[in-house]
Write an enzyme that holds these catalytic residues in place. Structure first.
Site, PDB file in Angstrom:
ATOM      1  CB  SER A  84      -0.871   0.021   1.262  1.00 41.15           C
ATOM      2  OG  SER A  84      -1.538   1.265   1.379  1.00 41.15           O
ATOM      3  CE1 TYR A 115      -4.284  -2.085   4.889  1.00 44.51           C
ATOM      4  CE2 TYR A 115      -3.414   0.126   4.514  1.00 44.51           C
ATOM      5  CZ  TYR A 115      -3.940  -1.061   4.027  1.00 44.51           C
ATOM      6  OH  TYR A 115      -4.107  -1.223   2.672  1.00 44.51           O
TER       7      TYR A 115
HETATM    8  P1  NAD Z   1     -11.368  -5.497   0.177  1.00 39.41           P
HETATM    9  O1  NAD Z   1     -11.683  -5.334   1.612  1.00 39.41           O
HETATM   10  O2  NAD Z   1     -12.396  -5.134  -0.827  1.00 39.41           O
HETATM   11  O3  NAD Z   1     -10.884  -6.992  -0.125  1.00 39.41           O
HETATM   12  C1  NAD Z   1     -10.051  -7.683   0.746  1.00 39.41           C
HETATM   13  C2  NAD Z   1     -10.248  -9.154   0.523  1.00 39.41           C
HETATM   14  O4  NAD Z   1      -9.436  -9.886   1.453  1.00 39.41           O
HETATM   15  C3  NAD Z   1     -11.673  -9.600   0.736  1.00 39.41           C
HETATM   16  O5  NAD Z   1     -12.006 -10.523  -0.287  1.00 39.41           O
HETATM   17  C4  NAD Z   1     -11.602 -10.292   2.094  1.00 39.41           C
HETATM   18  O6  NAD Z   1     -12.591 -11.272   2.253  1.00 39.41           O
HETATM   19  C5  NAD Z   1     -10.236 -10.885   2.041  1.00 39.41           C
HETATM   20  N1  NAD Z   1      -9.710 -11.251   3.350  1.00 39.41           N
HETATM   21  C6  NAD Z   1      -9.615 -10.474   4.453  1.00 39.41           C
HETATM   22  N2  NAD Z   1      -9.084 -11.175   5.460  1.00 39.41           N
HETATM   23  C7  NAD Z   1      -8.824 -12.415   4.975  1.00 39.41           C
HETATM   24  C8  NAD Z   1      -8.287 -13.583   5.533  1.00 39.41           C
HETATM   25  N3  NAD Z   1      -7.881 -13.620   6.816  1.00 39.41           N
HETATM   26  N4  NAD Z   1      -8.190 -14.682   4.772  1.00 39.41           N
HETATM   27  C9  NAD Z   1      -8.577 -14.671   3.481  1.00 39.41           C
HETATM   28  N5  NAD Z   1      -9.108 -13.585   2.893  1.00 39.41           N
HETATM   29  C10 NAD Z   1      -9.224 -12.473   3.635  1.00 39.41           C
HETATM   30  O7  NAD Z   1     -10.038  -4.674  -0.047  1.00 39.41           O
HETATM   31  P2  NAD Z   1      -9.245  -4.199  -1.347  1.00 39.41           P
HETATM   32  O8  NAD Z   1      -9.299  -2.734  -1.330  1.00 39.41           O
HETATM   33  O9  NAD Z   1      -9.626  -4.959  -2.546  1.00 39.41           O
HETATM   34  O10 NAD Z   1      -7.796  -4.609  -0.855  1.00 39.41           O
HETATM   35  C11 NAD Z   1      -7.013  -5.635  -1.433  1.00 39.41           C
HETATM   36  C12 NAD Z   1      -5.578  -5.403  -1.026  1.00 39.41           C
HETATM   37  O11 NAD Z   1      -5.177  -4.116  -1.511  1.00 39.41           O
HETATM   38  C13 NAD Z   1      -5.373  -5.381   0.487  1.00 39.41           C
HETATM   39  O12 NAD Z   1      -4.146  -6.012   0.807  1.00 39.41           O
HETATM   40  C14 NAD Z   1      -5.284  -3.894   0.794  1.00 39.41           C
HETATM   41  O13 NAD Z   1      -4.535  -3.644   1.950  1.00 39.41           O
HETATM   42  C15 NAD Z   1      -4.614  -3.377  -0.444  1.00 39.41           C
HETATM   43  N6  NAD Z   1      -4.804  -1.947  -0.667  1.00 39.41           N
HETATM   44  C16 NAD Z   1      -6.031  -1.414  -0.931  1.00 39.41           C
HETATM   45  C17 NAD Z   1      -6.148  -0.038  -1.120  1.00 39.41           C
HETATM   46  C18 NAD Z   1      -7.450   0.636  -1.422  1.00 39.41           C
HETATM   47  O14 NAD Z   1      -7.487   1.876  -1.513  1.00 39.41           O
HETATM   48  N7  NAD Z   1      -8.562  -0.094  -1.579  1.00 39.41           N
HETATM   49  C19 NAD Z   1      -5.020   0.780  -1.037  1.00 39.41           C
HETATM   50  C20 NAD Z   1      -3.804   0.207  -0.757  1.00 39.41           C
HETATM   51  C21 NAD Z   1      -3.698  -1.166  -0.577  1.00 39.41           C
END
Ligand code: NAD
Length: 245
Positions: free
Chosen positions: A140, A154
């Site tokens: 991230s 985080y």
């Molecule tokens: P999201 O919450 O939509 O999806 C996260 C997914 O991870 C979900 O499918 C959830 O069920 C799954 N998950 C959570 N805990 C879990 C576990 N213990 N075991 C298995 N699955 C699990 O989030 P997103 O925005 O799609 O994020 C995906 C990745 O991108 C994450 O690592 C997040 O930190 C990173 N990220 C997102 C953003 C953003 O702005 N959305 C920014 C930077 C980084």
């Protein structure tokens, strides 16, 4: 035995993981869709994957739990007999607060879900990548900003992901396994609702040089590039997908 390459995307029931699963399917991969609780959404991702003429394997597992990770990889062995690409995407955040209000339970949950999971999945994938492979870790932009007053737990977990990526890339390079990372920032997904601010991207988007939030598909494109042969000489590298953050 199907000879199409196989990818495992953790946390693929929605958001960036779902978009990534779909993009790999478009490119001819059999896709393992890991999720933790939303079976309906995971099955819907599987249907989209299958619409590209490839196989989907839906795998319920908490990737922070070692036994569940091992069982998940055993199921992949029994179904496809190979794994070529691992996308460590699963991640969580918790409601915004300063460190002064955080307790150990919260901090540990963030670290095990976001960090231990990536170590465990990478370990199991590497054991099986006898003829090489590729791992992409989803970090991230928070790893660089630190997310003060919102969620430094985080942000620190993503700093650990970056360090894992750098070290592991060197550790497994001789095995012809590449390890890279993407650092998304302000992407329109449901994750921000879990952080207590559904409209966080719209609140902050004008502070980004590109002046808008990103889409899960834009992050998936960078993940796919790093995993693919197009990035065959890149390991221990990162792509920021964060609008210039
Ligand atoms: P999201 O919450 O939509 O999806 C996260 C997914 O991870 C979900 O499918 C959830 O069920 C799954 N998950 C959570 N805990 C879990 C576990 N213990 N075991 C298995 N699955 C699990 O989030 P997103 O925005 O799609 O994020 C995906 C990745 O991108 C994450 O690592 C997040 O930190 C990173 N990220 C997102 C953003 C953003 O702005 N959305 C920014 C930077 C980084």
């Amino acid at each position: 035995m199907n000879s199409a390459p196989v990818v495992l995307v953790t946390g693929a029931s929605r958001g960036i993981g779902a978009a990534t699963a779909e993009l790999f399917a478009q490119n001819g991969y059999n896709v393992c869709i890991n999720y933790i609780k939303d079976t309906l959404s995971a099955n819907n991702v599987a249907k989209k994957v299958q619409s590209y003429g490839v196989n989907a394997l839906v795998l319920q597992a908490n990737v922070a739990n070692e036994d569940e990770v091992i069982a998940m990889f055993n199921t992949i062995d029994n179904t496809f007999g190979q794994i070529d690409v691992l996308i460590n995407n699963a991640g969580i955040l918790k409601p915004q607060m300063p460190l002064l209000n955080m307790n150990a339970q919260r901090i540990n949950e963030i670290l095990t879900t976001n960090v231990t999971s990536a170590f465990l999945c990478a370990r199991e994938a590497i054991k099986r990548m006898s003829s090489g492979g590729s791992i992409v870790n989803v970090s991230s932009g928070a790893a660089k900003t630190g997310s003060p007053n919102e969620y430094i737990d985080y942000a620190a977990s993503k700093g650990a992901i970056d360090t894992l990526t750098i070290g592991l890339a060197k550790e497994v390079a001789a095995l012809n396994i590449r390890v890279n990372g993407v650092r998304p920032g302000l992407i329109y997904t449901d994750m921000h609702r879990d952080g207590g601010e559904e409209n966080r991207v719209n609140r902050l988007k004008n502070k980004l040089p590109l002046g808008r939030g990103g889409t899960p598909e834009e992050v998936a494109a960078a993940i796919y590039f790093l995993a693919s042969e197009q990035a065959s000489f890149t390991t221990g590298g990162f792509i920021d997908v964060a609008g210039g953050l």
